[in-house]
Design a protein around this motif. Structure first.
Motif, short mmCIF file in Angstrom:
data_model
loop_
_atom_site.label_atom_id
_atom_site.label_comp_id
_atom_site.label_asym_id
_atom_site.label_seq_id
_atom_site.Cartn_x
_atom_site.Cartn_y
_atom_site.Cartn_z
N MET A 192 0.81 -1.21 0.00
CA MET A 192 0.00 0.00 0.00
C MET A 192 0.86 1.27 0.00
N GLY A 193 1.86 1.33 0.85
CA GLY A 193 2.68 2.54 0.96
C GLY A 193 3.38 2.88 -0.34
N THR A 194 3.94 1.87 -0.98
CA THR A 194 4.63 2.08 -2.25
C THR A 194 3.65 2.49 -3.34
N ALA A 195 2.55 1.76 -3.45
CA ALA A 195 1.57 2.06 -4.49
C ALA A 195 1.01 3.47 -4.32
N TYR A 196 0.66 3.83 -3.09
CA TYR A 196 0.08 5.15 -2.86
C TYR A 196 1.09 6.26 -3.14
#
Length: 104
Positions: free
Chosen positions: A55-59
């Motif tokens: 999630m952190g990378t994608a966001y």
């Protein structure tokens, strides 16, 4: 495929941001529908990408593409300042997003 989806999500986000400006200038239904389609597609592609990516990378990547792309579209299409300092900070946003991917 998740990375392609994430990049598409970022481009759809840029399109949505451009349609916010167009809606502000034109105030018509076409601009509003395009705005909804742009952001809707952006969220769908982001959700698909987050099935495989953290999630952190994608966001961070999605936000970086949307914010940087929105600023660049503003410069190219709407006559916003092209000051070299703005370009450096846009590059910093993109480098930070890439950095997150490299350390993940």
């Amino acid at each position: 495929m998740a990375w392609i989806s994430l990049i598409l999500a970022g481009f759809c986000e840029m399109f949505g941001v451009a349609m916010i400006n167009k809606l502000h200038m034109d105030r018509n239904w076409q601009s509003f529908i395009l705005l909804l389609l742009g952001f809707g597609a952006s969220f769908l592609f982001l959700a698909y990408a987050m099935n495989s990516l953290p999630m952190g990378t994608a966001y961070a990547i999605w936000t970086g593409i949307g914010a940087s792309g929105g600023a660049i579209l503003g410069m190219l299409l709407y006559g916003e300042s092209k000051d070299w300092k703005r370009l450096i900070f846009i590059a910093m946003v993109l480098c930070a997003a890439i950095g997150l991917k490299l350390v993940s």
